[in-house]
Design an enzyme around this catalytic site. Structure first.
Site, PDB file in Angstrom:
ATOM      1  N   HIS A   1       0.809  -1.214   0.000  1.00 44.45           N
ATOM      2  CA  HIS A   1       0.000   0.000   0.000  1.00 44.45           C
ATOM      3  C   HIS A   1       0.846   1.270   0.000  1.00 44.45           C
ATOM      4  CE1 HIS A   1      -3.931   1.738   0.222  1.00 44.45           C
ATOM      5  NE2 HIS A   1      -3.649   2.447   1.288  1.00 44.45           N
ATOM      6  N   CYS A   2       2.159   1.129  -0.211  1.00 41.43           N
ATOM      7  CA  CYS A   2       3.034   2.308  -0.132  1.00 41.43           C
ATOM      8  C   CYS A   2       3.737   2.605  -1.450  1.00 41.43           C
ATOM      9  CB  CYS A   2       4.062   2.112   0.979  1.00 41.43           C
ATOM     10  SG  CYS A   2       3.353   2.011   2.632  1.00 41.43           S
ATOM     11  N   ILE A   3       4.632   1.720  -1.842  1.00 43.81           N
ATOM     12  CA  ILE A   3       5.504   2.023  -2.977  1.00 43.81           C
ATOM     13  C   ILE A   3       4.740   2.237  -4.284  1.00 43.81           C
ATOM     14  CG2 ILE A   3       7.464   1.198  -4.343  1.00 43.81           C
ATOM     15  CD1 ILE A   3       8.461  -0.196  -1.804  1.00 43.81           C
TER      16      ILE A   3
END
Length: 321
Positions: A148-150
């Site tokens: 859910h970040c990069i």
């Protein structure tokens, strides 16, 4: 008297331009009546070495007094604090960290495809390059980008910069390369079956690992979901095994059909009955020697099987020896 700290990853300017006016509208003065800081969360799921306490904590306050309060609070929890000049700097630190990973993953994914054209083994090349003790950081290729970040965070910066009439071209290009990896994997799968005189349509594929990262159960943005969908679109009968994911549920956003889909036991029969086994997530708990022994055809997108497999093992690049 309250100290308010935003930790959610966001674009530079959020703390000052969005949050500060809301709190200031009460008549309270920042740095006098309340503190306001940004301090990005830094976590690496599954990492046994770097955890909450020993990961340095970046913080930037609206005022120097805000920073002092933030340092006093977090200093009781974290071994090392890293104060920066303001919230914008702290916000950009986190976006930069994830953008760095996005771009380097895209680079090694593109290099894997180049090695495939050259007939070279990407894994051996990476291992050799990693022996350089300076100026190099090891990244490995894979079937796409997950979590859910990069895949998401760098686009916060892209959006912000577009409002300032500046184009972040490296972020856009890297995102395109990583987003195309699931389709590349499916193309490799089709070629592998075609070389066995089998069409994709009607074939049985067993996906090993659907989490976005090894040894965790997080499905968010996992490339495995895109690979399953693309295979299903081509008429492949898909099943999966994941020791950390018992079920793929219908959350209204997962595009694959046949949900809910349960993880199947990794039996010898399951391996033997699959026309193609695709290693998408290289969980540590899977016996890859057994996978190699019992499967008739394997596509390894993670370099989980490094030796053996001539005639039955297909890699992202290079031939199995």
């Amino acid at each position: 008297g309250q100290l308010i700290i935003l930790e959610s990853t966001t674009y530079p300017g959020t703390t000052r331009d969005i949050l500060l006016p809301i709190f200031a509208s009460t008549g309270l003065k920042v740095g006098v009546d309340f503190g306001l800081c940004f301090s990005p969360e830094r976590v690496d799921p599954g990492n046994q070495k770097w955890q909450t306490r020993n990961t340095p904590k970046v913080i930037g306050g609206i005022t120097a007094r805000c920073n002092e309060a933030g340092l006093a609070l977090y200093g009781r929890v974290f071994d090392k604090m890293v104060p920066v000049e303001n919230p914008e700097a702290a916000e950009l630190v986190k976006v930069y960290e994830n953008t760095f990973r996005l771009i380097n993953i895209a680079l090694v994914n593109e290099l894997a495809q180049a090695c495939d054209k050259l007939g070279l083994d990407i894994w051996g090349i990476i291992d050799a390059a990693a022996t350089k003790p300076f100026g190099f950081m090891k990244f490995t290729p894979g079937p796409g980008l997950g979590g859910h970040c990069i895949p998401l965070d760098p686009h916060y910066l892209s959006w912000k910069m577009r409002t300032l009439e500046f184009r972040t071209r490296m972020i856009e290009t890297a995102s395109e390369i990583n987003a195309a990896m699931p389709a590349y994997v499916v193309t490799k799968a089709g070629d592998a079956l075609n070389n066995r005189m089998k069409p994709l349509k009607g074939s049985k594929a067993l996906i090993l690992g659907v989490a976005y990262k090894k040894d965790i159960g997080d499905l968010r943005e996992s490339p495995a979901l895109d690979i399953i969908k693309l295979l299903q679109d081509k008429g492949v009968k898909v099943s999966f095994h994941d020791p950390h994911v018992a079920m793929i549920k219908d959350d209204g956003h997962t595009p694959i059909t046949g949900l809910p889909m349960a993880s199947v036991p990794l039996t010898d029969q399951a391996l033997r009955s699959a026309d193609l086994v695709i290693i998408v997530t290289d969980h540590s708990g899977i016996d890859y020697d057994r996978v190699l022994r019992e499967s008739s055809l394997i596509l390894d997108t993670r370099g989980a099987i490094r030796t053996g497999g001539a005639g039955k093992l297909v890699r992202l690049s290079g031939e199995a020896k």
